[in-house]
Every structure is written in structure tokens, then in C-alpha cells.
Scaffold this motif. Structure first.
Motif, short mmCIF file in Angstrom:
data_model
loop_
_atom_site.label_atom_id
_atom_site.label_comp_id
_atom_site.label_asym_id
_atom_site.label_seq_id
_atom_site.Cartn_x
_atom_site.Cartn_y
_atom_site.Cartn_z
N SER A 36 -19.13 -35.34 -10.99
CA SER A 36 -18.92 -33.92 -10.70
C SER A 36 -18.95 -33.06 -11.96
O SER A 36 -19.15 -31.85 -11.88
N GLN A 37 -18.76 -33.70 -13.13
CA GLN A 37 -18.77 -32.94 -14.37
C GLN A 37 -20.17 -32.42 -14.71
O GLN A 37 -20.32 -31.53 -15.56
N TYR A 38 -21.21 -32.95 -14.07
CA TYR A 38 -22.57 -32.45 -14.30
C TYR A 38 -22.76 -31.05 -13.72
O TYR A 38 -23.66 -30.31 -14.15
N PHE A 39 -21.98 -30.66 -12.75
CA PHE A 39 -22.23 -29.45 -11.98
C PHE A 39 -21.34 -28.30 -12.43
O PHE A 39 -20.33 -28.51 -13.11
N PRO A 40 -21.71 -27.07 -12.05
CA PRO A 40 -20.94 -25.91 -12.50
C PRO A 40 -19.51 -25.93 -11.98
O PRO A 40 -19.23 -26.41 -10.87
N GLN A 41 -18.61 -25.42 -12.78
CA GLN A 41 -17.22 -25.24 -12.39
C GLN A 41 -17.01 -23.78 -12.01
O GLN A 41 -17.26 -22.88 -12.81
N ILE A 42 -16.57 -23.57 -10.77
CA ILE A 42 -16.39 -22.22 -10.23
C ILE A 42 -14.90 -21.92 -10.17
O ILE A 42 -14.14 -22.64 -9.52
N SER A 43 -14.48 -20.85 -10.83
CA SER A 43 -13.07 -20.48 -10.87
C SER A 43 -12.90 -19.04 -10.40
O SER A 43 -13.74 -18.16 -10.70
N LEU A 44 -11.86 -18.80 -9.65
CA LEU A 44 -11.51 -17.47 -9.17
C LEU A 44 -10.18 -17.06 -9.76
O LEU A 44 -9.24 -17.87 -9.82
N THR A 45 -10.11 -15.80 -10.22
CA THR A 45 -8.86 -15.27 -10.76
C THR A 45 -8.61 -13.90 -10.15
O THR A 45 -9.55 -13.15 -9.87
N ALA A 46 -7.36 -13.60 -9.95
CA ALA A 46 -6.98 -12.29 -9.40
C ALA A 46 -5.60 -11.94 -9.89
O ALA A 46 -4.78 -12.82 -10.19
N ASN A 47 -5.37 -10.63 -9.97
CA ASN A 47 -4.06 -10.13 -10.38
C ASN A 47 -3.79 -8.84 -9.64
O ASN A 47 -4.67 -7.99 -9.52
N ALA A 48 -2.60 -8.69 -9.12
CA ALA A 48 -2.21 -7.47 -8.42
C ALA A 48 -0.76 -7.18 -8.71
O ALA A 48 0.05 -8.10 -8.85
N GLY A 49 -0.42 -5.87 -8.82
CA GLY A 49 0.97 -5.53 -9.08
C GLY A 49 1.13 -4.05 -9.30
O GLY A 49 0.27 -3.23 -8.92
N TYR A 50 2.24 -3.71 -9.90
CA TYR A 50 2.59 -2.32 -10.15
C TYR A 50 2.98 -2.17 -11.60
O TYR A 50 3.63 -3.04 -12.19
N GLN A 51 2.59 -1.00 -12.18
CA GLN A 51 2.90 -0.71 -13.57
C GLN A 51 3.22 0.76 -13.70
O GLN A 51 2.47 1.63 -13.22
N SER A 52 4.36 1.05 -14.34
CA SER A 52 4.78 2.44 -14.48
C SER A 52 5.72 2.55 -15.66
O SER A 52 6.37 1.58 -16.06
N SER A 53 5.76 3.76 -16.17
CA SER A 53 6.67 4.01 -17.29
C SER A 53 8.09 4.27 -16.82
O SER A 53 9.03 4.22 -17.60
N ALA A 54 8.26 4.54 -15.53
CA ALA A 54 9.59 4.81 -14.97
C ALA A 54 9.86 3.85 -13.82
O ALA A 54 9.01 3.63 -12.96
N LEU A 55 11.04 3.27 -13.80
CA LEU A 55 11.38 2.34 -12.73
C LEU A 55 11.41 3.02 -11.37
O LEU A 55 11.09 2.42 -10.36
N THR A 56 11.77 4.28 -11.36
CA THR A 56 11.89 4.98 -10.07
C THR A 56 10.54 5.16 -9.39
O THR A 56 10.46 5.26 -8.18
N SER A 57 9.48 5.16 -10.17
CA SER A 57 8.15 5.34 -9.59
C SER A 57 7.29 4.08 -9.69
O SER A 57 6.07 4.14 -9.58
N LEU A 58 7.98 2.89 -9.90
CA LEU A 58 7.23 1.66 -10.12
C LEU A 58 6.43 1.24 -8.89
O LEU A 58 5.29 0.81 -8.99
N PHE A 59 7.01 1.42 -7.69
CA PHE A 59 6.36 0.95 -6.48
C PHE A 59 5.71 2.06 -5.67
O PHE A 59 5.50 1.94 -4.48
#
Length: 468
Positions: A310-333
Motif C-alpha cells: 500500500s505504500q506504493y500508492f498515494p496517501q489521501i488525508s483530510l483536515t478540517a477545523n471549525a470554531g469561534y474566535q473573538s477578542s471579547a468573551l461576550t461575543s465569542l459565540f
């Protein structure tokens, strides 16, 4: 739309993994030259063609001595080799879990909060910033070529091999305890015979001394009678030493410190049948733990070829990331704070300097070695059964002849004593016949022991003793 797109992508990747091919050869049991009957059977036994094997009987039915049964039970609970085999099964189970986990995606959560303040500069005021983040990370290498499935197949076979290895230890342990116990009872019987012989010879010596005082015989007869006494007396310490050492050996098999071992039936009272059914040689492949262990190791080696290819063949990888980012906790979500990324990578080996090809050749060579070991194990099992079938029958024949010898030597001793008492012969004749009788008695005990040991080894060779 964003959630729908992500779900569709994950679903598509799952279908790719499920529908992907599995490279490498599927396992097929190698051909084995199996004889129709065991060599070592008598023509009458071979003509019967019995399919039931002696090994199908439980060990507590084979060995009728209650004290021996208790010793075997204790050994199966406390023996260190068997307990270590149990831990190896736990290790193999954990290894299988680790390997199987590679087939599935990994999802991790993370959260961070960063508060930073920069010092005031000449032309710039101090600045304070806050960054808060909560997210989920998704990573998955799609098993499109079956690399992880083949690795799981190998790990599962290694687990099965470890389990069969434990059963082999059980079979060996039952046989070792039984053999050691029978050896101990043989030493006990030899010690009993020696002490009885010593007492008889001491009585004969006293009689000879009385005859010397009365002038009926010479001092030479006294010295010859003393030789018989000293010979028997010298055997007793050696037998007592062997008995103590044999008890120590049994104690270690039981997982105990060296200690006395309780006795049950005498050696001559141990029940055993004159003939035992061996069954069909083809059934031995399914019953003997060492053969099953060798086959599982072969299955694992066969699966490793697929992992290497199996090492002869391509390796297919999937990555994903999801979330929330904010400078204030009150508006994080809140809606605007949401963020996500999704991507995939494909890696195809182009030049590895022959490493991949060598890995495949290594796996194939290891598989061929496992095939040869499997076939060799089967032939060794057939030889072991045949050897023990012959040994059990021939030790019985030897024991019968040895019994005749004891009877003859006993009568010769009786007659020589009568002739000596009547003044017909010298004490040398008594010495010779008594020595022969004593030696024959000890040899008969050894013959009786060898017959029981051959039965134990035949039971083991047929794969008996491991079933609970």
C-alpha cells in the motif's frame, strides 16, 4: 450551506474509504501432506479408524488421582509462565485497539485565551489586545488502499496467535505437573522398596553373624552380607535427595515456594487404559495449539504484505477545523465570530531509493518463512504423536517383561537363601541373587513410571489438556 458542504465532503470521504480496494494477497491455507493414519498404530488400531481422539477427554478425566487434580488446578491458577501469557494477551488486545484506531478520524477540541499588552513607546500609546478561541480539529487519512485494514488484520491474527500460545502453555503445564507428580511417586516407591530391602538384609546379616559365632559359617559370609546392607543403605540418601528436589520442582510449577507436596494414589494404583484412540491426523491441525499459533502468525505475515504494497500508492488525508474566535468573551459565540477551514492532501512517493520495493520483498520473505514454519510445525506434530504411540505400547511391553524378571529374581533369591541355610551353597550365591532382585525391583518401578510418562506425553502430543 457551509454545514451541508462539510457534511457532504465527509460523507464522500467515508464512501471513498469504504469502497477503496485492499491491496495484498488474501490468506489461503497452504497445502499440507496429511497422512491417513498415524504411524505407530497397530494394524488392528488402524483398521478401526476411530475418529475420536484421546485428547478430547478433559484432563481431570484422564488423571484420576484426586491429589494430582488439586495440584494441576493450583498450577493453572498460580503458575508464573501462564500468568505472563495472560498479560501478553492483554498486550496484544491493546495493540489491536491501537492499530484499528488508525482506520478512523481523530477529532480534538482546543480552547485558548491570550491577553497581551505592549509597552508605551515615544510616539505610540500602550496597546492591550485580547484573543479568545474555541475550536474542533478533524484529521483523517483515508484508508483507500487498505493499509490500515491489512494492519488490523495482522494485529487481530497476532492476538489469536497469542491466545493459542497461552493454550499451548496450559497443555505443557498440565503435562509437566502430571509427569513431575508421577516421577515423585516413583521415587517414593523406590524409597519404600529400598527401605524394605535394607530391613531384610539387616535381618540376614544378623543371622549370618549368629552362624559365624556358632562356627557354622565363615567371616567371609558376614562381609558379603554387610555388602548387601551397605549397598541398600547408600541408595536411601540419594533417593531422599531426589524426592526433596522433585518436591521443590513441583512447588515452583505451582507458583509456590519450595515445600512438601501432598501425595495421593501410589504409582501402581494410577489407572490408565491399555490402548488409547488417537483420532484422525487431519483433526490434529485444528486441535494442537502450536499448529494454530503458527497458522495465525502466518496470517499476520500475509497481511503485512498488503501493508507494504500500500505504500506504493498515494496517501489521501483530510483536515478540517471549525470554531469561534473573538477578542471579547461576550461575543465569542456570535455569528460573526465563527470560522472554519477544510482541506485535503495527496502524497505520492516518487523516489525512495528502493525502500518501498525492499519493504515488500521483506514482507514476502517473512511470509514464506512463516509458511515453512507452519508446515514444519505440522510435521513435527505428526512425528510427536507417532513417537508417543510407539513409546506407550513399547513401554507397556517392557513393563510386562520387567515384571516377569522381578518374579524370577524374587524366586531365585528365595531358593538361594534356602540352599544357603541348608549348607548346599555359599553366601556368594545369595549375594548375587539378592542384588539382581533389588535391581530388578527398582527397574520395574522405572518401567511403570515410563509407561505413565508415555501416556502423559501422548495426551499432550494429541493436543489435550488446554480446554477449560
Amino acid at each position: 450551506m457551509t454545514r451541508t458542504r462539510v457534511r457532504a465532503t465527509v460523507l464522500l470521504a467515508s464512501m471513498m474509504g469504504a469502497c477503496g480496494c485492499t491491496v495484498g494477497p488474501n490468506y489461503k491455507r497452504p497445502k499440507v501432506d496429511t497422512p491417513a493414519v498415524y504411524r505407530g498404530l497397530t494394524p488392528e488400531e488402524a483398521a478401526k479408524g476411530e475418529t475420536k481422539s484421546f485428547a478430547e477427554e478433559k484432563w481431570w478425566d484422564v488423571f484420576q488421582d484426586e491429589q494430582l487434580k488439586e495440584l494441576i488446578k493450583t498450577a493453572l491458577q498460580q503458575n508464573y509462565d501462564l500468568r505472563r501469557a495472560g498479560t501478553r494477551i492483554l498486550e496484544a488486545q491493546a495493540s489491536l485497539g491501537i492499530t484499528r484506531a488508525n482506520q478512523f478520524p481523530t477529532i480534538s477540541a482546543d480552547a485558548s485565551a491570550l491577553n497581551q499588552r505592549t509597552a508605551r513607546q515615544k510616539s505610540f500609546p500602550a496597546v492591550e489586545t485580547n484573543t479568545n478561541r474555541v475550536g474542533l480539529d478533524f484529521n483523517w487519512e483515508v484508508d483507500f488502499w487498505g493499509k490500515f485494514r491489512r494492519a488490523t488484520e495482522a494485529a487481530r491474527a497476532n492476538l489469536a496467535a497469542t491466545e493459542w500460545g497461552q493454550r499451548e502453555i496450559v497443555t505443557e503445564l498440565v503435562a509437566n505437573v502430571a509427569s513431575a507428580y508421577f516421577t515423585l511417586r516413583a521415587l517414593d516407591l523406590q524409597l519404600e522398596i529400598t527401605r524394605r530391602t535394607l530391613t531384610s538384609r539387616q535381618d540376614s546379616l544378623r543371622l549370618t553373624q549368629i552362624l559365624v559365632k556358632g562356627g557354622s559359617t565363615s567371616l567371609l559370609d558376614v562381609r558379603q552380607a554387610e555388602q548387601l546392607v551397605f549397598t541398600a543403605g547408600s541408595v536411601i540418601p540419594s533417593l531422599e535427595q531426589q524426592i526433596d528436589q522433585q518436591e521443590n520442582f513441583i512447588s515452583i510449577l505451582l507458583g509456590n515456594n519450595p515445600a512438601p507436596v501432598p501425595r495421593g494414589r501410589s504409582l501402581t494404583d494410577q489407572p490408565h487404559r491399555p490402548t488409547v484412540p488417537a483420532g484422525l491426523p487431519s483433526a490434529l491441525l485444528e486441535r494442537r495449539p502450536d499448529i494454530q499459533q503458527a497458522e495465525q502468525q502466518l496470517i499476520a505475515a500475509n497481511a503485512q504484505i498488503g501493508v507494504a504494497r500500500s505504500q506504493y500508492f498515494p496517501q489521501i488525508s483530510l483536515t478540517a477545523n471549525a470554531g469561534y474566535q473573538s477578542s471579547a468573551l461576550t461575543s465569542l459565540f456570535t455569528g460573526p465570530a465563527g470560522a472554519w477551514t477544510f482541506g485535503s492532501t495527496l502524497a505520492q512517493p516518487i523516489f525512495t531509493g528502493g525502500r518501498l520495493r525492499s519493504n515488500v520483498r521483506l514482507a514476502e520473505a517473512q511470509q514464506q518463512e512463516a509458511v515453512l514454519f507452519y508446515q514444519e510445525t505440522i510435521q513435527g506434530a505428526f512425528r510427536s504423536v507417532s513417537d508417543q504411540l510407539v513409546a506407550y505400547r513399547k513401554t507397556q511391553e517392557f513393563r510386562v517383561q520387567q515384571q516377569f524378571l522381578v518374579n524370577s529374581a524374587q524366586d531365585a533369591t528365595r531358593l538361594s537363601r534356602m540352599r544357603y541355610s541348608g549348607g548346599v551353597t555359599s553366601y556368594l550365591e545369595v549375594l548375587t541373587n539378592d542384588t539382581n532382585y533389588f535391581s530388578a525391583e527398582l527397574n520395574l518401578v522405572q518401567a511403570q513410571l515410563n509407561e505413565l510418562l508415555a501416556l502423559v506425553q501422548l495426551y499432550r502430543a494429541l493436543g489435550g489438556g488446554w480446554e477449560p
